[in-house]
Design an enzyme around this catalytic site. Sequence first.
Site, PDB file in Angstrom:
ATOM      1  CD  GLN A 100      -2.701  -4.921   8.685  1.00 34.71           C
ATOM      2  OE1 GLN A 100      -1.714  -4.571   9.295  1.00 34.71           O
ATOM      3  NE2 GLN A 100      -2.736  -4.981   7.360  1.00 34.71           N
ATOM      4  CG  ASP A 152      -0.715   4.888   5.406  1.00 32.45           C
ATOM      5  OD1 ASP A 152      -1.380   3.912   5.013  1.00 32.45           O
ATOM      6  OD2 ASP A 152       0.492   4.819   5.698  1.00 32.45           O
ATOM      7  CD  GLU A 153      -1.382   1.814   9.040  1.00 31.79           C
ATOM      8  OE1 GLU A 153      -2.375   1.042   9.053  1.00 31.79           O
ATOM      9  OE2 GLU A 153      -0.212   1.412   9.056  1.00 31.79           O
ATOM     10  CE  LYS A 174       0.016   0.450   4.756  1.00 25.98           C
ATOM     11  NZ  LYS A 174      -0.315   1.119   5.918  1.00 25.98           N
ATOM     12  CB  THR A 175       4.038   2.241   1.638  1.00 29.22           C
ATOM     13  OG1 THR A 175       3.554   1.723   2.864  1.00 29.22           O
ATOM     14  CG2 THR A 175       4.736   3.567   1.892  1.00 29.22           C
ATOM     15  NE  ARG A 222       2.411  -7.210  10.667  1.00 30.67           N
ATOM     16  CZ  ARG A 222       2.008  -6.439   9.656  1.00 30.67           C
ATOM     17  NH1 ARG A 222       2.791  -5.477   9.213  1.00 30.67           N
ATOM     18  NH2 ARG A 222       0.851  -6.642   9.070  1.00 30.67           N
TER      19      ARG A 222
END
Length: 752
Positions: free
Chosen positions: A249, A218-219, A32-33, A602
Amino acid sequence: MSVLEMLNSKQQEAAGQIEGPVLILAGAGSGKTRVLTNRTAYMIDEAGISPWNILAITFTNKAAGEMRERIDRLVGHGSESIWVATFHSTCVRILRRHVDLLGYDSNFTIYDTDDSKALMKDVLKRFQVDTKQYPEKMFLNRISNSKNELLTPEDEAKEAFGYADEQFVKVYREYQASLKKNNALDFDDLIMKTVELFTQFPEVLENYQNRFLYIMVDEYQDTNTAQFELIRLLADKNKNICVVGDDDQSIYKFRGANIRNILDFEKVYPNAKVIKLEQNYRSTQTILDAANSVISNNTSRKVKSLWTERGQGEKIRFLYTENAYDEAELIVDRICRDKREGKCEYRDNAVLYRTNAQSRLLEEKCIMAGIPYAVVGGVNFYSRKEIKDILAYLKTIDNGKDDLAVRRIINVPKRGIGATTIGKLADYGAANGLGFYECCVKAEEILGHGKAADKIAEFVSLIALFKSKLEFISLEQLVDDILDRTDYEEMLNESDPDDAAERMDNIGELINKIVSFEEQYDEPTLSDFLEEVALVSDIDNVDENADKVMLMTLHSAKGLEFPNVYLAGMEDGLFPGYMSICSDDPSEIEEERRLCYVGITRAMNKLIISAARSRMIRGETQCNAVSRFVKEIPDELIEGRTPGASASRRSDGDVSNSKQPRPVVKPVARPKTVAKPFIARATAFTDLKKGSDIASAATPDYGPGDRVSHMKFGAGTVISVEKGARDYEVSVDFDTAGTKKMFAAFAKLKKI
DNA sequence: TACTGGATTATTTTT
DNA sequence: TAATCCAGTA
């Protein structure tokens, strides 16, 4: 080549859609980044949008920094005028310009959690609330929740029902008034006041709407109502808003994050384009299957299914040990072994756990094994005592308006200024509308002649000295000077020689930060430094390049990735936590499950899950069942899951630990804290009973040179008698016990 | 005013 | 267990 060509087709779709509302549901590790940065580059280089019209908001400074760096690499020039910042620093920047409209001074200070707590303590004392029964934390939490929901004390007053609610409103109102008096904003205020600014002054809002034509967040799953509203207002005119997030998340509900913000995005923006990114570039298929299977137990989510081209990879390894010591040892041993066999570097390994307390054992075992490690989180660097002290000096020197800062250091290191003196000055300040430091300046006028006033005067001239030097010396020199003139190091050595060195190291680290701050800016000012420091967190400072095993909570691990991930302490009661199991709200377990999903995802190559049959929690040994989340991983993905640890697999492959001795989830009847009525004698200020205090300090009938006797130390000779703020301080050289300093009222010395 | 020890009490925490 | 807080004491 177009920057879009670097992306897969879904990513291209997301990055290429720059007009209108866009929701990008980006599964873990789906790049996504990359999408966000390439999207920005595409806007600037190919769509001809001015960087000046772009706003990108993140939650952490680290994420903001990374994003800017990556955009820089893609776009040749102009990227510096993109506004990339965290929610909080965005709001600070806006408020510094316009907060006077809301009646604050533009050089307001930002209160961190500790400051808020201290302030709340004051407020509660004034209302005579019993903090035993109603801890300040409870009020602060509730206030935080209100602010996250954009509710003012007045809004809460309308909803208030019953005595407890009314008390809360009173406290909330007074807390806000105190903040304002100190010209301070707490973290939640930063967002809420900006929203207030925008709603009350539409012309200010429009100014920013015209600037920020394109907005990215973001997030997004972690936004709370206030943040949602902030973004909604900014995007209202042009509706070019692109949010990126993953509802799976969302792990910050306890901090006010509202998962509905992402789930209902399409309701708020009916013409929103929704794009799911499900291809994962991080993990093996085994890890993704496990993650998918665990998270599928949650209801209310946007269904996603991660996949990868990376292949199946290794099975997940389950380790079950007798106790937490063995667990830690086993983990550390495995890391050592992998490193020895050249399979990994230390930095490739992360151990994730639910609670910070779990880091201790792991640290111990790392030290024993001699492997380098770094603990992320725990006590925030900036909330360490020594750091707060130095910062309080700096804040006092900077403007002296922050009462809390002044009061923190007025007697640190000890200068013989006590609670009574401080109380008198504070009372005077409250009664006369003066700041605490102003009262210190006129201490003699307030306290009258005496030792106490002298000591205060000494302190004031020390601060004045630093202030006068400020424009001639660097910040680094200033801190050195503070340490020097206050004998700060000496104080540390005296109070606790064992950890003095560590504390000095921390101060050294602070000085490093100051130095790099001064190098970074042309005209570094003290105020700017203090502001920067107020908005950084621990995670911002993790150095991925150091070759160290990383130890951190699952929360801190969000957004990071590691080749080998250890999930430690996978036991019911610990993870999912005891509180969420007992809760009658099923969404609590779902939040824990999302946390588990974050943990699993992760891992890039290897995932190791461990649990202990028994462990010490809060000083008592508990035996808990293996975490239900572990059981949600299908058999074929995991090995070693049968109880009995290293023994070979059992035939039935059952996970339910039949062999386990009493899976005791402690049946402690911890009653849920329900709002109870207050017992507060709520008169605002206690009357000041001045007269009686002074009377108690009668002049002793002995003087220097006299022989006196003490009930414990026996006979001795009086060396001196000095008048303190409240009592006479007597030094006596005892014949057998040496020289002692004591107070006349306590010592009960008899002249002989 | 300053220290000590006994009681008390515990998730997670981008800012 | 361990950290923090407050009351009692010199």
